[in-house]
Design an enzyme around this catalytic site. Structure first.
Site, PDB file in Angstrom:
ATOM      1  CD  GLU A 129       0.160   8.649 154.065  1.00 19.52           C
ATOM      2  OE1 GLU A 129       0.410   8.938 152.883  1.00 19.52           O
ATOM      3  OE2 GLU A 129       0.958   8.824 154.985  1.00 19.52           O
ATOM      4  CD  GLU A 136       4.722   6.952 152.507  1.00 24.87           C
ATOM      5  OE1 GLU A 136       5.492   7.808 152.040  1.00 24.87           O
ATOM      6  OE2 GLU A 136       3.621   6.693 152.030  1.00 24.87           O
TER       7      GLU A 136
HETATM    8  C1  GLA Z   1       3.182   9.870 151.352  1.00 21.50           C
HETATM    9  C2  GLA Z   1       3.361  10.515 152.713  1.00 21.50           C
HETATM   10  C3  GLA Z   1       2.398  11.614 152.995  1.00 21.50           C
HETATM   11  C4  GLA Z   1       2.159  12.447 151.761  1.00 21.50           C
HETATM   12  C5  GLA Z   1       1.685  11.572 150.639  1.00 21.50           C
HETATM   13  C6  GLA Z   1       1.359  12.349 149.379  1.00 21.50           C
HETATM   14  O1  GLA Z   1       2.411   8.770 151.345  1.00 21.50           O
HETATM   15  O2  GLA Z   1       3.322   9.589 153.759  1.00 21.50           O
HETATM   16  O3  GLA Z   1       2.925  12.406 154.022  1.00 21.50           O
HETATM   17  O4  GLA Z   1       3.351  13.060 151.394  1.00 21.50           O
HETATM   18  O5  GLA Z   1       2.703  10.665 150.316  1.00 21.50           O
HETATM   19  O6  GLA Z   1       0.862  11.511 148.358  1.00 21.50           O
END
Ligand code: GLA
Ligand code: ZN
Length: 690
Positions: free
Chosen positions: A328, A166
């Site tokens: 995710e 991210e």
């Molecule tokens: C982000 C991160 C993860 C985690 C999630 C929690 O998407 O990439 O590592 O912290 O948030 O919702």
């Protein structure tokens, strides 16, 4: 060689040792074995197999474990985990492990810490404490990426590389001196001369003229409004700086691990607007790169499903219409909202398949096993704290089975006749200082119109204005405040070849330098739409004004005068009373070919009014629903394969069972629908059409 596997097998020709799971929709999530003692790893793998997990993302936050001190690597534990996964036939999306620098690096190079708007340093002790412009960070990150690539490039578990995590989450914008230097270099490239920079930034105003290249700064805290051109360019620069970090690691992987797909997880969510993903995607190319994203349901939004569906369609647009990967999401509650509620029973499956319905070819979660310590210990996971003996794990296992049956949809494309335009430059500019109304939020109308289309069972692509618009019957241009000449021309060209267009308020106002387009509003779209305004009359927070009929609007009004268009709805009260609120302009056919109908919407309509407007637009443009006669409250999309096979996805957002008129086999239940598919309350059907 890693000892525990004697024959790695694999495809020698390409050097790639393992394929991405085929015949299924890959299903799994982030796996963080370093949080657990070794004994747990074998239990993990066995439970993954029970759940139907076919991939994991490994090592995302493992830098301090694989490189415990400067230049010293400890791959032993990772070798072991990779070996266990290979033996279990679970594909690994292996991280370069560079998302979060280790303490030794922070200690040796404190200057890589990001600095916020107020000059406050962001310290290690959380994650991603690195400056987007830091060449020191690049050097260490690429060195680790190279070590990882050399070690694992032909490992039988490796199926994809995952760079960082991210990008832009937490560490941008950074206002440090390194960023200031990087910004000045970026500006020199963009503008060539100080005159051009001064012109672009409107630096004649407030004596901001720059006389030397050492003078431009990041938009740090200023006595009052910062320069909007400078602010906008800084956002572009920060996105580009992070892109360069990504490309540097990618180049290392291409050199040391050719033939393995590469991804980095984007974050296409309403509240995240740090990167220009269209610009990023232009650097990501087949067959190397995969577009992946993360999405979390934001419980506090008035309609979280509207945002969720919109973001899926946006990600597909970024992926050029092709399939994308859901890297995710969450099985249930997150830990970062003020109040973190669990998903309802069935919510895990429904949310996952909502993304597949919108083009996702992978179902990934954060994370495999819920942590027992650390900042995310209350975040849900595939395997909850309660263990396998839990309703959520049972649902996860059911989802794993379904993912195993959905492989046939992989590679198919979502059909859509409508485009909603989305542009990060426009979003950034509408977040800029000192605009006519703080009530105007860039995503609002885009998401509301998208929802109104969804409610009519009409899917939409959310695309960059520079995308190919020629195949759409209807183009929606919501709040495109900033528009370049080229993008305005592309919209006009699509209308000239027959697409209808709806432009909403505060569109076409400035060019890409954030300079006003003079001569009346809506600037770039005045002639196209046959309207002209001379003053905006934004409404106060909570103010609702009546429109003709039983309609109402909020947020915006303006003194629209008709210059070819006709009024469909008129403001009957408020500061623009008597002026048109919604207009239609149909230009007589020229030389045989009819151009599209042009609509302008000068307010934010109430929900029923918007539903009516969208109905009118669809009827006029000949836009058809996925299925005629489908019930309310059910989202419908259709994915179609190159060979013509098609699948209808029906997502039931109501608490009653709904019957959808579609004939074929429901891959969720395995049963033939016999023409009427019953979709349970809060449930999903995926019907391969006969
Ligand atoms: C982000 C991160 C993860 C985690 C999630 C929690 O998407 O990439 O590592 O912290 O948030 O919702
Ligand atoms: Zn910085």
């Amino acid at each position: 060689m890693f000892g525990f596997v004697d024959n790695w097998g694999g495809d020698v020709e390409t050097g790639r040792m393992r394929d991405w799971p085929r015949g299924v929709i890959p299903f799994g999530g982030d796996y963080n074995p370093e949080q657990w003692p070794r004994e747990v790893w074998r239990e993990d793998i066995a439970a993954m197999q029970r759940a139907g997990v076919t991939f994991v993302s490994l090592g995302i936050f493992s830098w301090s474990w694989v490189e415990p001190s400067d230049g010293t690597y400890d791959f032993g534990w990772l070798d072991e985990v990779m070996g266990l996964l290979a033996a279990a036939d679970i594909a690994v999306d292996l991280a370069t492990a560079t998302a979060s620098p280790p303490m030794w690096l922070a200690q040796a190079h404190p200057e890589i810490a990001p600095i916020d708007h107020d000059g406050q340093r962001l310290w290690p002790g959380s994650r991603q404490a690195w400056c987007p412009s830091s060449a020191t960070f690049t050097a260490y990150a690429t060195r680790l990426a190279e070590a990882m690539a050399r070690r694992y490039h032909d490992h039988p578990a490796l199926a994809m590389w995952h760079i960082s995590n991210e990008y832009g989450c937490h560490n941008t914008p950074c206002f440090c001196d390194t960023c200031a230097d990087g910004f000045r270099d970026w500006l020199r490239q963009r503008y060539d001369s100080l005159d051009a920079l001064n012109e672009a930034w409107g630096a004649a105003f407030w004596s901001q003229r720059y006389a030397d290249w050492s003078q431009p700064l990041p938009p740090r805290r200023t006595p009052t409004f910062p320069n909007p051109g400078q602010t906008l360019d800084y956002r572009r620069y920060q996105s580009d700086a992070l892109l360069q970090q990504f490309l540097a690691e990618r180049a290392v992987l291409l050199e040391h691990s050719p033939g393995v797909p590469i991804t980095t997880n984007f974050m296409t969510m309403r509240h995240f607007s740090h990167l220009d993903y269209h610009r990023w995607a232009a650097h990501l190319t087949e067959p190397v790169d995969r577009i992946s994203t993360d999405h979390y349901v934001v419980d506090l939004l008035a309609d979280p499903w509207a945002e969720q569906a919109f973001c899926g369609d946006l990600t597909r647009g970024i992926a050029g219409g092709g399939p994308w990967l859901l890297m995710e999401h969450s099985t249930s509650a997150v830990n970062w909202q003020p109040v973190n509620r669990p998903k309802p029973v069935g919510g895990t499956i429904r949310d996952s398949l909502t993304h597949v319905a919108r083009g996702a070819d992978m179902i990934g979660f954060f994370q495999w096993r819920a942590s027992r310590a650390g900042a995310e210990k209350f975040h849900s996971a595939l395997l909850p704290h309660a263990g396998e003996d839990s309703a959520r794990f049972a649902e996860v296992c059911r989802l794993g089975e379904i993912a195993g049956r959905l492989g046939e949809v992989s590679g198919s494309r979502v059909e859509s006749q409508v485009a909603i335009l989305w542009d990060y430059d426009a979003q950034w500019a509408t977040q800029g200082p000192a605009l006519p109304s703080a009530q105007v939020q860039y995503p609002d109308l885009a998401i509301e119109i998208h929802r109104a289309l969804r409610e009519r069972h009409v899917p939409a692509d959310v695309v960059y204005p520079g995308a190919d618009l020629t195949a759409y019957r209807l183009i929606i241009v919501p709040t495109l405040y900033l528009v370049s000449d080229a993008h305005a021309a592309a919209i006009e060209a699509a209308v000239a070849t027959g697409a209808d267009v709806l432009v909403t308020y505060f569109s076409g106002i400035v060019d890409e330098r954030d300079h006003i387009r003079l001569g009346g509003y809506p600037g770039a779209f005045r002639e196209l739409l046959g309207v002209r305004s001379t003053e905006f009359a934004p409404l106060r927070p909570g103010e609702v004004v009546a429109l003709s009929g039983a309609h109402s609007g909020s947020v915006w009004s303006e003194d629209v005068a008709l210059a070819g268009a006709e009024a469909v709805l008129t403001f009957t009260e408020g500061p623009a009373a008597g002026h048109a609120a919604f207009t239609r302009y149909a230009v007589a056919p020229q030389g045989g070919s009819a151009s599209g109908v042009r609509w302008y919407l000068a307010t934010r309509p109430d929900r029923d009014t918007l539903a009516e407007i969208v109905g009118t637009l669809c009827a006029s443009a000949g836009v058809e629903p996925v299925l005629p006669g489908a019930p309310d409250g059910v989202d419908l999309t259709r994915r179609r394969a190159a060979d013509g096979r098609s699948w209808v996805f029906a997502i039931n957002h109501t608490d009653l069972a709904r019957t959808v008129p579609v004939t074929g086999v429901d891959l969720v239940t395995g049963r033939h629908t016999g023409g009427q598919c019953e979709v349970p309350a809060g449930g999903v059907a995926v019907v391969r059409e006969d």
